[in-house]
Design a protein around this motif. Structure first.
Motif, short mmCIF file in Angstrom:
data_model
loop_
_atom_site.label_atom_id
_atom_site.label_comp_id
_atom_site.label_asym_id
_atom_site.label_seq_id
_atom_site.Cartn_x
_atom_site.Cartn_y
_atom_site.Cartn_z
N ALA A 8 1.05 -0.99 -0.47
CA ALA A 8 0.64 0.41 0.23
C ALA A 8 0.87 1.46 0.39
O ALA A 8 0.44 2.13 -0.68
CB ALA A 8 -0.87 -0.45 1.18
N LEU A 9 2.10 1.25 0.40
CA LEU A 9 2.62 2.09 -0.03
C LEU A 9 3.94 2.30 -0.80
O LEU A 9 4.92 3.42 -1.25
CB LEU A 9 3.76 1.96 1.29
N HIS A 10 3.39 1.73 -2.28
CA HIS A 10 4.71 1.62 -3.05
C HIS A 10 3.36 1.59 -3.92
O HIS A 10 1.94 0.78 -4.31
CB HIS A 10 5.07 0.27 -3.31
N GLN A 11 4.33 1.88 -5.63
CA GLN A 11 2.51 1.77 -6.70
C GLN A 11 3.49 0.87 -7.56
O GLN A 11 4.85 0.71 -7.85
CB GLN A 11 3.16 2.87 -8.20
N VAL A 12 3.15 -0.34 -7.29
CA VAL A 12 2.97 -1.04 -8.21
C VAL A 12 1.55 -1.74 -8.64
O VAL A 12 0.67 -2.05 -8.46
CB VAL A 12 2.84 -2.18 -7.31
N GLU A 13 1.91 -2.54 -9.93
CA GLU A 13 1.46 -3.30 -10.56
C GLU A 13 0.63 -4.91 -10.31
O GLU A 13 1.82 -5.38 -10.86
CB GLU A 13 1.33 -2.50 -12.16
N LEU A 14 0.03 -5.49 -10.73
CA LEU A 14 -0.15 -6.70 -10.79
C LEU A 14 -0.24 -7.39 -11.82
O LEU A 14 0.87 -8.30 -11.56
CB LEU A 14 -2.08 -7.19 -10.37
N THR A 15 0.51 -6.98 -13.09
CA THR A 15 1.58 -7.31 -13.96
C THR A 15 2.61 -7.33 -13.81
O THR A 15 4.17 -8.63 -14.39
CB THR A 15 1.46 -6.59 -15.33
N ASP A 16 3.40 -6.76 -12.51
CA ASP A 16 5.37 -7.23 -12.18
C ASP A 16 4.79 -6.46 -11.44
O ASP A 16 5.04 -5.51 -10.73
CB ASP A 16 5.87 -5.93 -13.20
N PRO A 17 4.50 -7.23 -10.42
CA PRO A 17 4.73 -6.91 -8.60
C PRO A 17 6.23 -7.22 -7.96
O PRO A 17 5.83 -6.68 -6.59
CB PRO A 17 3.75 -8.58 -7.71
N ALA A 60 8.37 -4.96 -9.00
CA ALA A 60 8.39 -3.61 -9.38
C ALA A 60 7.99 -2.52 -8.26
O ALA A 60 7.00 -2.40 -9.23
CB ALA A 60 9.00 -3.02 -10.79
N MET A 61 8.69 -2.24 -7.61
CA MET A 61 7.25 -1.33 -6.68
C MET A 61 7.95 -0.24 -6.95
O MET A 61 9.60 0.09 -6.12
CB MET A 61 7.76 -2.54 -4.76
N THR A 62 8.16 1.06 -6.51
CA THR A 62 7.73 2.43 -6.57
C THR A 62 7.32 3.19 -5.27
O THR A 62 6.59 3.07 -4.68
CB THR A 62 7.55 3.08 -7.85
N LEU A 108 -5.38 -3.75 -12.13
CA LEU A 108 -4.41 -4.52 -11.89
C LEU A 108 -3.63 -3.00 -10.89
O LEU A 108 -2.23 -3.58 -11.12
CB LEU A 108 -3.21 -4.50 -13.29
N HIS A 109 -3.86 -2.45 -10.40
CA HIS A 109 -3.54 -1.29 -8.93
C HIS A 109 -3.13 -2.27 -8.00
O HIS A 109 -3.83 -1.64 -7.47
CB HIS A 109 -3.94 0.17 -9.01
N LEU A 110 -1.99 -2.77 -7.85
CA LEU A 110 -1.96 -4.09 -6.51
C LEU A 110 -1.90 -2.24 -5.40
O LEU A 110 -2.34 -3.39 -4.17
CB LEU A 110 -0.57 -4.46 -6.39
N GLY A 111 -1.19 -1.42 -5.53
CA GLY A 111 -0.88 -0.52 -4.31
C GLY A 111 -2.27 0.21 -4.12
O GLY A 111 -2.41 -0.16 -2.51
N ARG A 112 -2.39 0.72 -4.26
CA ARG A 112 -4.36 0.69 -4.42
C ARG A 112 -5.05 -0.10 -4.51
O ARG A 112 -5.82 -0.01 -3.05
CB ARG A 112 -4.65 1.41 -5.69
#
Length: 326
Positions: free
Chosen positions: A68-77, A79-81, A295-299
């Motif tokens: 939840a503290l990162h921008q991460v997509e389900l297609t590439d979990p 890769a966290m920003t 696919l917005h895993l962070g959100r």
């Protein structure tokens, strides 16, 4: 003869002494092992629960909080920003989140209150001695044993706009057909009806078990005082069931907050949107839409933690109300 006895006596005493010492060691080891067993066995018995909870409960909770503290997509979990609390602050300005929260509250209220009221009445009727009581107790639990998918699909047919049985009944008494799937309030009533149907029997059996634990002397005293059955129910049964009622209210509220299957299947064409205008999209559906559709895993993780914090707030308020009511 005497000499032989004198010669053999020391050797016999010497052989008995090691045997006695060996027996003492075995007895000491058994005693020590028994104390260890008595002390550590309970931890061994409960250890599987904590292992499974750590693997399937605690780790997902912590990982979701980290995601939840990162921008991460389900297609590439992987890769966290790092974005900090941005996923949470976005929820504050997200109209769809507040719409889902409002729908969750409305559906929860429409399903929890009738559900528990009907369950309390059913339990009161089942508490009386009557023929076939075991059959009726099993029958009220049947909806709970039915799968969510099967129950929802049946109710979709019942609430059909053109050929549904509910609209047919309404038309016989002079009402216009209701669009149960697209109406803002009507769709929430329909989804709440599914929840009420599935969980009323389950709560009724909980109330029934609590009623059977109430002392018969209380009812006899109330009957001697001239109390009717309704007065006995109000002044004896309900106060005795107060802790159980509190428990079912908390559990039903938690279940309503996590509501997912019924609104998802009620309008299969809409999917996770909860209707054409998001009219019955709950928090669970919105989480699913963000994480597995967009696919917005962070959100999605931020929404999950928001739901968790809401449940903690509800639990705290319930505990405060319980203390005040004492």
């Amino acid at each position: 003869m005497t000499d032989e006895t004198a010669v053999l006596a020391p050797s016999t005493a010497g052989s008995e002494r090691p045997a006695a010492e060996g027996g003492d060691r075995r007895q000491l080891w058994r005693s020590r092992r028994y104390r260890w067993d008595l002390r550590w066995s309970p931890y061994g018995f409960v250890a599987p629960f904590f292992l499974f909870f750590a693997a399937f409960g605690l780790f997902p909770l912590l990982y979701t909080g980290w995601a939840a503290l990162h921008q991460v997509e389900l297609t590439d979990p992987d890769a966290m920003t790092w974005v900090g609390l941005r996923n949470f602050t976005r929820l504050w300005d997200d109209a769809f989140f507040w719409n889902a929260l409002r729908n969750t509250f409305t559906i929860g209220l429409l399903s929890t209150v009738p559900q528990l009221a009907i369950a309390l009445g059913l339990a009161h009727l089942l508490n009386y001695k009557m023929r076939g009581s075991a059959f009726f107790r099993v029958a009220v639990l049947t909806p709970y044993a039915t799968s969510v998918a099967a129950a929802t699909l049946v109710f979709v047919l019942l609430f059909g706009r053109d050929y549904g049985m509910v609209n047919w009944v309404l038309s016989t008494v002079g009402f216009e057909p209701v669009d149960w799937q697209n109406g803002p309030f009507a769709s929430q009533v329909a989804v709440s009806t599914i929840v009420v149907w599935r969980w009323t029997g389950y709560n009724a059996l909980i109330y029934l078990a609590a009623m059977q634990a109430v002392s018969a002397d209380l009812y006899e005293s109330a009957e001697l005082d001239g109390a009717s059955r309704w007065q006995q129910f109000v002044h004896v049964t309900v106060p005795s069931l107060r802790p159980t009622i509190f428990f079912t209210c908390v559990v039903s509220t938690i279940g309503a907050t996590q509501l997912f299957g019924e609104p998802l299947l009620f309008n299969g064409g809409a999917g996770a949107t909860g209707g054409s205008d998001h009219q019955f999209q709950t928090l669970g559906l919105y989480l699913y839409e963000q994480g597995w559709v967009n696919l917005h895993l962070g959100r999605a993780s931020a929404i999950a933690w928001a739901m968790f914090l809401i449940l903690l707030l509800i639990a705290g308020l319930a505990r405060l109300l319980r203390r005040v009511s004492r």
